[in-house]
Design a protein around this motif. Structure first.
Motif, mmCIF file in Angstrom:
data_model
loop_
_atom_site.group_PDB
_atom_site.id
_atom_site.type_symbol
_atom_site.label_atom_id
_atom_site.label_comp_id
_atom_site.label_asym_id
_atom_site.label_seq_id
_atom_site.Cartn_x
_atom_site.Cartn_y
_atom_site.Cartn_z
ATOM 1 N N LEU A 29 40.474 33.248 49.740
ATOM 2 C CA LEU A 29 39.864 34.305 50.555
ATOM 3 C C LEU A 29 39.953 35.665 49.857
ATOM 4 O O LEU A 29 39.027 36.476 49.951
ATOM 5 C CB LEU A 29 40.556 34.357 51.921
ATOM 6 N N ALA A 30 41.056 35.915 49.156
ATOM 7 C CA ALA A 30 41.197 37.178 48.423
ATOM 8 C C ALA A 30 40.202 37.275 47.275
ATOM 9 O O ALA A 30 39.854 38.375 46.824
ATOM 10 C CB ALA A 30 42.621 37.321 47.887
ATOM 11 N N SER A 31 39.723 36.130 46.797
ATOM 12 C CA SER A 31 38.763 36.139 45.692
ATOM 13 C C SER A 31 37.402 36.684 46.109
ATOM 14 O O SER A 31 36.599 37.055 45.261
ATOM 15 C CB SER A 31 38.610 34.722 45.130
ATOM 16 N N ILE A 32 37.133 36.739 47.422
ATOM 17 C CA ILE A 32 35.838 37.263 47.886
ATOM 18 C C ILE A 32 35.708 38.745 47.537
ATOM 19 O O ILE A 32 34.777 39.137 46.811
ATOM 20 C CB ILE A 32 35.666 37.033 49.399
ATOM 21 N N PRO A 33 36.626 39.613 47.994
ATOM 22 C CA PRO A 33 36.513 41.020 47.591
ATOM 23 C C PRO A 33 36.839 41.250 46.123
ATOM 24 O O PRO A 33 36.427 42.270 45.551
ATOM 25 C CB PRO A 33 37.525 41.734 48.499
ATOM 26 N N ALA A 34 37.554 40.328 45.497
ATOM 27 C CA ALA A 34 37.896 40.485 44.084
ATOM 28 C C ALA A 34 36.736 40.116 43.168
ATOM 29 O O ALA A 34 36.801 40.366 41.957
ATOM 30 C CB ALA A 34 39.114 39.629 43.732
ATOM 31 N N ASP A 35 35.680 39.544 43.724
ATOM 32 C CA ASP A 35 34.537 39.145 42.901
ATOM 33 C C ASP A 35 33.233 39.777 43.386
ATOM 34 O O ASP A 35 32.442 40.279 42.601
ATOM 35 C CB ASP A 35 34.398 37.623 42.886
ATOM 36 N N MET A 55 25.561 43.207 29.332
ATOM 37 C CA MET A 55 25.763 42.631 30.658
ATOM 38 C C MET A 55 27.217 42.241 30.863
ATOM 39 O O MET A 55 27.810 42.504 31.918
ATOM 40 C CB MET A 55 24.866 41.407 30.852
ATOM 41 N N LEU A 56 27.818 41.624 29.843
ATOM 42 C CA LEU A 56 29.213 41.199 29.960
ATOM 43 C C LEU A 56 30.130 42.412 30.090
ATOM 44 O O LEU A 56 31.047 42.425 30.933
ATOM 45 C CB LEU A 56 29.612 40.360 28.748
ATOM 46 N N GLY A 57 29.896 43.430 29.300
ATOM 47 C CA GLY A 57 30.725 44.624 29.384
ATOM 48 C C GLY A 57 30.608 45.323 30.733
ATOM 49 O O GLY A 57 31.611 45.756 31.312
ATOM 50 N N SER A 58 29.388 45.414 31.246
ATOM 51 C CA SER A 58 29.169 46.058 32.538
ATOM 52 C C SER A 58 29.825 45.263 33.662
ATOM 53 O O SER A 58 30.452 45.831 34.566
ATOM 54 C CB SER A 58 27.667 46.203 32.797
ATOM 55 N N ALA A 59 29.655 43.935 33.611
ATOM 56 C CA ALA A 59 30.243 43.076 34.636
ATOM 57 C C ALA A 59 31.763 43.137 34.608
ATOM 58 O O ALA A 59 32.425 43.119 35.655
ATOM 59 C CB ALA A 59 29.763 41.638 34.451
ATOM 60 N N LEU A 60 32.346 43.222 33.413
ATOM 61 C CA LEU A 60 33.803 43.245 33.281
ATOM 62 C C LEU A 60 34.388 44.524 33.896
ATOM 63 O O LEU A 60 35.455 44.484 34.523
ATOM 64 C CB LEU A 60 34.188 43.139 31.805
ATOM 65 N N VAL A 61 33.696 45.645 33.737
ATOM 66 C CA VAL A 61 34.164 46.897 34.331
ATOM 67 C C VAL A 61 34.195 46.783 35.858
ATOM 68 O O VAL A 61 35.168 47.174 36.514
ATOM 69 C CB VAL A 61 33.257 48.069 33.898
ATOM 70 N N ILE A 62 33.109 46.249 36.418
ATOM 71 C CA ILE A 62 33.049 46.078 37.868
ATOM 72 C C ILE A 62 34.134 45.115 38.333
ATOM 73 O O ILE A 62 34.837 45.369 39.331
ATOM 74 C CB ILE A 62 31.668 45.552 38.296
ATOM 75 N N LYS A 63 34.284 44.015 37.614
ATOM 76 C CA LYS A 63 35.244 42.975 37.989
ATOM 77 C C LYS A 63 36.673 43.510 38.008
ATOM 78 O O LYS A 63 37.423 43.286 38.980
ATOM 79 C CB LYS A 63 35.138 41.814 37.003
ATOM 80 N N CYS A 64 37.057 44.213 36.966
ATOM 81 C CA CYS A 64 38.425 44.737 36.888
ATOM 82 C C CYS A 64 38.685 45.763 37.986
ATOM 83 O O CYS A 64 39.798 45.840 38.530
ATOM 84 C CB CYS A 64 38.670 45.351 35.518
ATOM 85 N N SER A 65 37.677 46.541 38.337
ATOM 86 C CA SER A 65 37.824 47.523 39.413
ATOM 87 C C SER A 65 38.066 46.829 40.748
ATOM 88 O O SER A 65 38.933 47.245 41.536
ATOM 89 C CB SER A 65 36.575 48.401 39.495
ATOM 90 N N LEU A 66 37.325 45.779 41.008
ATOM 91 C CA LEU A 66 37.483 45.040 42.262
ATOM 92 C C LEU A 66 38.855 44.367 42.334
ATOM 93 O O LEU A 66 39.515 44.387 43.382
ATOM 94 C CB LEU A 66 36.382 43.987 42.381
ATOM 95 N N ILE A 67 39.290 43.782 41.230
ATOM 96 C CA ILE A 67 40.602 43.133 41.200
ATOM 97 C C ILE A 67 41.706 44.156 41.475
ATOM 98 O O ILE A 67 42.682 43.868 42.188
ATOM 99 C CB ILE A 67 40.826 42.433 39.843
ATOM 100 N N ALA A 68 41.552 45.354 40.919
ATOM 101 C CA ALA A 68 42.564 46.393 41.127
ATOM 102 C C ALA A 68 42.663 46.771 42.600
ATOM 103 O O ALA A 68 43.772 46.941 43.140
ATOM 104 C CB ALA A 68 42.216 47.624 40.289
ATOM 105 N N VAL A 69 41.534 46.879 43.276
ATOM 106 C CA VAL A 69 41.533 47.221 44.701
ATOM 107 C C VAL A 69 42.228 46.142 45.524
ATOM 108 O O VAL A 69 43.054 46.429 46.404
ATOM 109 C CB VAL A 69 40.093 47.447 45.206
ATOM 110 N N VAL A 70 41.893 44.869 45.239
ATOM 111 C CA VAL A 70 42.497 43.755 45.968
ATOM 112 C C VAL A 70 44.002 43.703 45.723
ATOM 113 O O VAL A 70 44.796 43.454 46.639
ATOM 114 C CB VAL A 70 41.835 42.420 45.565
ATOM 115 N N THR A 71 44.427 43.955 44.495
ATOM 116 C CA THR A 71 45.851 43.951 44.168
ATOM 117 C C THR A 71 46.605 44.989 44.991
ATOM 118 O O THR A 71 47.672 44.705 45.562
ATOM 119 C CB THR A 71 46.048 44.240 42.670
ATOM 120 N N VAL A 72 46.058 46.186 45.089
ATOM 121 C CA VAL A 72 46.699 47.245 45.878
ATOM 122 C C VAL A 72 46.783 46.841 47.349
ATOM 123 O O VAL A 72 47.823 47.030 48.004
ATOM 124 C CB VAL A 72 45.923 48.561 45.721
#
Length: 456
Positions: A29-35, A55-72
């Protein structure tokens, strides 16, 4: 995975095993906001063949930002998370989510580069690591905590292999690439939400209302039924980049033919599995997992019906997304998930945890019908109803024979159970071979695909 679940169910008390499944559910369930659909959007854009590095670089920036929010968020709410799980494992959950999401991100990148087959050993490495380390730690007395650590280790190994396997370099993020990814992901996240709800919301709801042993019993039944998807899931994974390329070339007729053939293969094992579960569900749960899990026998049968709908949905839903209409997939998902969220707690309180299985089955049926409706508006779709009807005929014939065999030879242990289940497979195959529609459309092409009977 099936053998591992059977082993761990014997080594851990049902209540402890329930903690593992609840942890697994929260991770999912946490993977939903993390992705937020970014991984699927990356696969879609890479499969179209344009500006892969960017595309990969742009997607990676978005992905890492979302993971950081979920972690907090997880760290802030760790008191509630620990109370729900019954163990102090929130920090472990954070590691699990981060490593899992990064590994899946790169697996999608590899698939989007039209290297779907390469991801098979990567996925296998995840499961092999989890099982092998889990067996060692559980045997050493670490209990369910050892099982959770092995889950994290599996994701870590998978991330490392997927990263090294990805041949697309990380390019400079660009705003137009971000917009392109978000244009797909903003709808696809709803489909992803639906998948997570179907997979884990049942477990989460049961965990809220019932004891942990009911969680483990339900999940064990669910894991048994996943064997049916060994055909439809790989087909769906292969279809996405293939149909995406056909859609880019405007080959709608070929897309329709591809989907029809895929549906025939995807449902080949789903129909007889329902008959087999009806006959052997109590014995499967008792002799493979333990007498404590027999309470989920009817759940197993109902979920096997659900897997028939999911086999169809695996192909249809992936096709809708692959033709670049995630908005339609989102509409179907919103409707079916809404029904599931309403029905699950109501039926749970009315008839017990079998009600959750009934709600999930009905919502999968609704989801499948809506996807078929939307796909048929854009692609000439031919559902192989006649072929599926022949599957029913062969399955009923198999069931009649198995009931007779079971009457003469009652199930007294694992060996007899395996013999009769295996015999059922042989009987079904024999019926299938004698039916020309199945033989010509499924058996012969299937054998030729593996180099049997084709001179290879």
């Amino acid at each position: 995975m099936f053998v591992a679940i059977a082993y761990f169910s014997r080594r851990l008390p049902p209540a402890q095993f329930g903690v593992f499944f609840l942890f697994f559910a929260l991770e999912g369930l946490a993977s939903i906001p993390a992705d937020m659909g970014i991984s699927s959007a990356l696969e879609k854009r890479l499969s179209e063949g344009e500006a892969k590095a960017g595309m990969l670089g742009s997607a990676l920036v978005i992905k890492c930002s979302l993971i950081a929010v979920v972690t907090v968020c997880l760290l802030v709410s760790q008191g509630y998370v620990n109370a729900y799980l019954g163990m102090d494992v929130t920090i472990l959950l954070v590691f699990a989510v981060v490593l899992r999401e990064l590994s899946l991100f790169y697996i999608h990148a590899v698939r989007g580069n039209h290297r779907v087959g390469v991801t098979a050993p990567i996925e296998f490495a995840r499961r092999l690591t989890w099982v092998s380390i889990g067996v060692i730690l559980v045997a050493a007395g670490f209990g369910v905590r050892g099982l959770l650590w092995s889950l994290v280790a599996g994701s870590g190994v998978t991330f490392g292999i997927a990263y090294l396997t990805c041949t697309v370099s990380i390019g400079q993020p660009r705003l137009d690439h971000v917009r392109s990814l978000v244009a797909f992901s903003k709808y696809d996240v709803i489909s992803a939400l639906g998948g997570r709800v179907y997979q884990w919301m049942d477990t989460a709801i049961i965990g809220l209302f019932l004891a942990h042993q009911f969680v483990s019993a339900y999940e064990v039944a669910w894991q048994v039924t996943l064997l049916v998807l060994l055909i439809s899931k790989p087909i769906a994974l292969t279809l996405f980049p293939h149909i995406s390329r056909l859609q880019a070339d405007a080959s709608t007729d070929q897309i329709g033919a591809t989907i029809s053939n895929a549906l025939g293969f995807a449902t080949f094992a789903s129909v007889p599995a329902i008959v087999g579960a009806t006959i052997y569900a109590p014995a499967i749960l008792h002799y493979l997992f333990g007498s404590e899990y027999v309470i989920a026998a009817m759940v197993l049968v109902v979920l096997m019906v659900e897997k028939l709908f999911q086999s169809l949905n695996d192909v249809i839903s992936i096709a809708v997304r692959a033709i670049d209409r995630p908005d339609l997939a989102a509409k179907a998902t919103v409707a079916s998930v809404g029904v599931n969220l309403i029905l699950s707690p109501i039926l749970l309180l009315m008839v017990g945890f079998i009600g959750v299985a009934v709600a999930t089955t009905f919502s999968w049926l609704l989801n499948t019908l809506l996807h078929i409706h939307y796909l048929s508006q854009h692609v000439p779709l031919n559902i192989p109803y006649r072929l599926i009807g022949w599957y029913v005929v062969a399955s009923v014939g198999m069931g009649v024979v198995l009931v007779g065999v079971k009457t003469v030879v009652p199930i007294t242990g694992v060996v007899v159970l395996f013999f009769e289940v295996g015999l059922g497979g042989v009987i079904y195959a024999a019926f299938a071979v004698t039916i020309p529609a199945i033989r010509n459309r499924i058996i012969v092409p299937g054998l030729q695909a593996f180099g049997v009977g084709s001179g290879q």
